[in-house]
Structures are given as structure tokens and as C-alpha cells.
Design an enzyme around this catalytic site. Structure first.
Site, PDB file in Angstrom:
ATOM      1  CB  THR A 162      -2.301   5.400   3.462  1.00 49.52           C
ATOM      2  OG1 THR A 162      -2.982   5.753   1.920  1.00 49.52           O
ATOM      3  CG2 THR A 162      -1.821   6.874   3.359  1.00 49.52           C
ATOM      4  CB  THR A 195      -0.475   6.533  -0.048  1.00 45.48           C
ATOM      5  OG1 THR A 195      -1.478   5.211  -0.127  1.00 45.48           O
ATOM      6  CG2 THR A 195      -0.806   7.664  -1.166  1.00 45.48           C
ATOM      7  CB  SER A 236      -0.910   0.100   1.331  1.00 43.65           C
ATOM      8  OG  SER A 236      -0.099   0.270   2.481  1.00 43.65           O
ATOM      9  CB  THR A 256      -5.245   5.579   6.081  1.00 43.93           C
ATOM     10  OG1 THR A 256      -6.050   5.283   7.131  1.00 43.93           O
ATOM     11  CG2 THR A 256      -3.811   6.013   6.474  1.00 43.93           C
ATOM     12  N   GLY A 257      -7.611   5.961   3.846  1.00 45.68           N
ATOM     13  CA  GLY A 257      -9.008   5.368   3.407  1.00 45.68           C
ATOM     14  C   GLY A 257      -9.134   6.020   2.134  1.00 45.68           C
ATOM     15  NE  ARG A 294      -7.130   8.130  -6.377  1.00 45.24           N
ATOM     16  CZ  ARG A 294      -6.858   7.801  -5.127  1.00 45.24           C
ATOM     17  NH1 ARG A 294      -5.559   7.674  -4.751  1.00 45.24           N
ATOM     18  NH2 ARG A 294      -7.959   7.731  -4.284  1.00 45.24           N
TER      19      ARG A 294
HETATM   20  N1  ASP Z   1      -6.116   7.644   0.993  1.00 42.84           N
HETATM   21  C1  ASP Z   1      -5.326   6.831   0.026  1.00 42.84           C
HETATM   22  C2  ASP Z   1      -5.798   7.277  -1.392  1.00 42.84           C
HETATM   23  O1  ASP Z   1      -6.961   7.448  -1.488  1.00 42.84           O
HETATM   24  C3  ASP Z   1      -5.401   5.474   0.030  1.00 42.84           C
HETATM   25  C4  ASP Z   1      -5.432   4.758   1.457  1.00 42.84           C
HETATM   26  O2  ASP Z   1      -5.438   5.470   2.366  1.00 42.84           O
HETATM   27  O3  ASP Z   1      -5.872   3.827   1.591  1.00 42.84           O
HETATM   28  O4  ASP Z   1      -4.755   7.557  -2.230  1.00 42.84           O
END
Ligand code: ASP
Length: 416
Positions: A244, A262, A90, A295-296, A272
Site C-alpha cells: 500500500t 492500495t 500493491s 500499511t500492512g 473485501r
Molecule cells: N493495509 C492494506 C489492506 O489490508 C494492505 C497493505 O497495506 O499491504 O488492504
């Protein structure tokens, strides 16, 4: 206009849909409510808070901090661990690639004591983008660099170019490519003994999923993915993961920094950028108030400027947990509380106030029963704690239909 804390809480929406949020358990180890966080006293201890994948690196970073190390450098020590780890798919080296099979990394940081910030987005071929984000403010008058320009900048200041795609991540990407392409030429053709005809429409969903998972596991084996990781690979293909690391740091002088890094959403479109390189979304630190990171679901977090919203909430007197819950409620509000849609996303915030009070809050409890969102904290003692969810239940269950066949589970040591 004056804005009391009570008014503030009252105007936060979606109280009815968010089970348990008003009566939520008090945040772990909050040091009490402050009306004006900026008036808080100097903390009595150093504190590091980060996502669970930073666990192995926090002890050393804390020792560095105690010996007078800079707060941002301590945070970088933590997040550099997963960046360098090829098995953490990740972040950094070995991150899951974009839809074209190319790894693109995002990072940003804020250094509280000097009030500087740096950020890089969609960077290819450089492992430690966390350090590159710091180099942006050290070596330029800019705050954000992206894509090819960011890569060239990194090389110019001494970072080596490296192939970030590990064999394992490449094979998972190939499996994903085949899974999503029954209308192109990827995957076994009809002349191949591994070709499967499409399943008849009449089959019940449950059986279709069982079959699909079995076929994908078999194909993962054919692509050379180790047996104990095959089910995990299939999970990543059906439900492209997020992942992340964020780390916020406070020292005994009251200095603070935050950093997030991340590889972003797996199989994203090239170019992106998620929330992680966005100052104010994936990370925000205000030396007078506190630091937060995320994160998310990046797209959702950008729309609520999550980390900035949280720090501003604390400035207006909310506790770390209340501040984080408010940001989560804004995400829920953006979908008018539509649980069908909200089930497809998750969000975790890591929050540290200038006086050492901290919290981590998440949209859902975790991804499955027994797997709650956890975070790491060190304030003299290193430990993991469970993040406090806004909503009861789990983000989209996997597999969406019945349970994984037992014989597949047997060899699996690592499902997520
Ligand atoms: N927030 C990160 C993103 O959208 C991904 C993650 O935190 O898992 O790139």
C-alpha cells in the site's frame, strides 16, 4: 478524569512479550516531547513522510509544497506515482487482483485545513482512486462510496475506465489459482505433460517445499512469467503479499493532510475492504495534532482504529513513536501475545506530528534478515530511514521451510 502520560504508558499491555519495546531506540529525528501537541508551535519546515514505494515521487511533491502547493495535493502527487506504475503490484494499475482475478482498489484522504475527508472502497476499473477519494468530498456531501457506485461516480466526474489487470498480475493470479486448487479443474490435467502426481506423505517437509517451489517456478515459466521475476511470483503465490502507500504531509504554515491508497490484500474475496479506505484506520489527520497512516494487515488495523488511535495518543502527549508503539501493542493484545499467530501479520505506521516530529514503527523488523521496513521522509533532505520495530524478528519467513535452491536464486533479480 485526568490521565497522565505515565498512567497511559503503564496501561499499555504486553510489555513482557514485546522484546525491546520499552528500551526502543529513540525515534529518528523526534523534536522532543510535547505535553499538549495541540499547543505546538508552527513548524519551521515542511515535512513529507511516506511508505518506501513513494520514494521516486517525493522530491517533486516537496518542491510543489515549497511553492505553496496544497498539502493534500502534494500527498496525491506522491501516491499517484505507484498508482500509475504497472510494476508496483500493491497499488493502482497492475495491483494484484482479488480471488476472481479482478483488481479492486481502496483509498481515503483527509484534508486538514478544511477538515474534510473522502474515501472509496472496492473500486474497479479506475486507476487513481486517491484522487477519486478527494473528489468524493469535492463533489458530494458524502464521505465514503464503494463498489459499483464509486466507479460510476468516478466516471461521472471525469476519470477514465481502464483495465487495471496487467499481464504480469494476471499470470501471478493464475499461478495462485493453480497452486491452491488440487481439487478442481484449474491447472494442468492428467493428460498434460506438465501434470505432477501428489507428493507421497512420507517425504520430509523440507524436500516437499523444495519440490513445490521448483515446480511452481517451472509453471511460472510455462505461463510466460519472465525468468527474473519467477521466484518473486512464486513468493507472492505462497505468501500473498500486502502493500500500500500512505503519505502524510505538513507545510510551513502548519497545514496537514494524509492519504492512503492500495489494491489491498492479494487474492482477497471480492468486495473485501481493508483498512486503507477506512478513515481512522488506514489514515487519519487532525489539523490540531498530526497525521498518521498505515500499511500492512488491514483487518488488524481496523480493529485498533490504528491511525486515529495514534493521533489521539499524540493529542494526549505521547511522542510519535510512543503513539505508534501503543497502537501496535493493541494488535498484540488482540491476540493475547500469541506469537504463532502474530508471526503471520505485519503492520507499519507512518506518523507526523504538527510540529514536524515524525516516526515510523512496525510490528516486526521486516520480512527477512537484511530487509528491514523502511520509510521515506523529506524535510528539506530526502532520505530513507528504518522503521522502529515493536518485536524482534520477522513476519512469517518465506519459504516456511528450507532455503530456496541456489540455481533458482541465480537468475532472480527481484525476490519480493
Ligand atoms: N493495509 C492494506 C489492506 O489490508 C494492505 C497493505 O497495506 O499491504 O488492504
Amino acid at each position: 478524569m485526568t490521565f497522565s502520560r505515565r498512567d497511559f504508558v503503564k496501561t499499555s499491555v504486553m510489555g513482557a512479550v514485546a522484546a525491546g519495546m520499552d528500551g526502543a531506540q529513540p525515534a529518528t529525528a523526534e523534536a522532543g516531547h510535547l505535553e499538549h501537541a495541540s499547543q505546538s508551535e508552527t513548524p519551521k519546515r515542511s515535512v513529507i513522510i511516506c511508505a518506501h514505494n513513494g520514494h521516486a515521487y517525493v522530491e517533486a511533491a516537496y518542491a510543489f509544497l515549497k511553492n505553496g502547493g496544497d498539502t493534500l495535493d502534494a500527498g496525491i502527487q506522491v501516491v499517484k506515482g505507484p498508482e500509475d506504475d504497472p510494476n508496483d503490484d500493491s497499488v493502482g494499475l497492475g495491483g494484484l487482483p482479488n480471488e476472481e482475478g479482478v483488481v479492486e482498489l481502496d483509498a481515503c484522504c483527509m484534508h486538514g485545513p478544511t477538515r474534510r475527508a473522502g474515501s472509496v472502497g472496492a473500486v474497479r476499473n479506475i486507476i487513481n482512486v486517491s484522487m477519486v477519494s478527494k473528489a468524493v468530498f469535492e463533489h458530494t456531501g458524502h464521505v465514503m462510496l464503494v463498489g459499483e457506485g464509486a466507479e460510476r461516480f468516478a466516471v461521472a466526474v471525469g476519470f477514465p475506465r481502464v483495465n487495471l489487470l496487467t499481464e504480469r498480475s494476471r499470470k501471478i493470479w493464475l499461478l495462485w489459482k493453480e497452486y491452491n486448487s488440487d481439487r478442481d479443474w484449474w491447472g494442468p490435467g492428467m493428460a498434460d505433460p506438465h501434470w505432477h502426481p501428489p507428493a507421497p506423505d512420507s517425504k520430509p517437509q523440507a524436500e516437499l517445499w523444495q519440490e513445490k517451489i521448483q515446480q511452481l517456478c517451472q509453471r511460472a515459466g510455462e505461463l510466460g512469467i519472465e525468468p527474473e521475476f519467477q521466484l518473486a511470483a512464486v513468493r507472492r503465490v505462497i505468501f500473498p503479499p500486502t502493500g500500500t502507500i500512505h503519505c502524510s504531509v505538513l507545510n510551513e504554515k502548519g497545514e496537514m493532510s494524509g492519504i492512503t491508497t492500495t489494491s489491498g490484500l492479494a487474492f482477497k474475496l471480492p468486495g473485501r475492504c481493508g483498512d486503507s479506505p477506512i478513515i481512522g484506520a488506514g489514515c487519519y489527520t487532525d489539523q490540531d495534532v498530526g497525521s498518521a497512516g498505515a500499511t500492512g494487515a488491514g483487518e488488524e488495523n481496523i480493529k485498533v482504529a490504528g491511525a486515529h488511535t495514534i493521533v489521539e495518543n499524540m493529542r494526549r502527549g505521547l511522542s510519535p513513536q510512543e503513539a505508534g508503539m501503543d497502537a501496535l501493542k493493541r494488535i498484540v493484545r488482540n491476540y493475547n501475545g500469541d506469537m504463532t499467530k502474530l508471526h503471520y501479520m505485519d503492520m507499519t505506521y507512518y506518523i507526523l506530528r504538527k510540529d514536524g516530529a515524525y516516526a515510523s514503527v512496525c510490528l516486526w523488523e521486516g520480512y527477512a534478515a537484511g530487509h528491514p521496513h523502511r520509510f521515506v521522509v523529506h524535510d528539506g533532505t530526502l532520505r530513507e530511514e528504518v522503521a522502529t520495530p515493536l518485536l524482534k524478528g520477522f513476519s512469517q519467513e518465506w519459504p516456511p521451510f528450507p532455503t530456496i535452491p541456489e540455481e533458482l536464486k541465480k537468475n532472480s533479480v527481484y525476490v519480493k
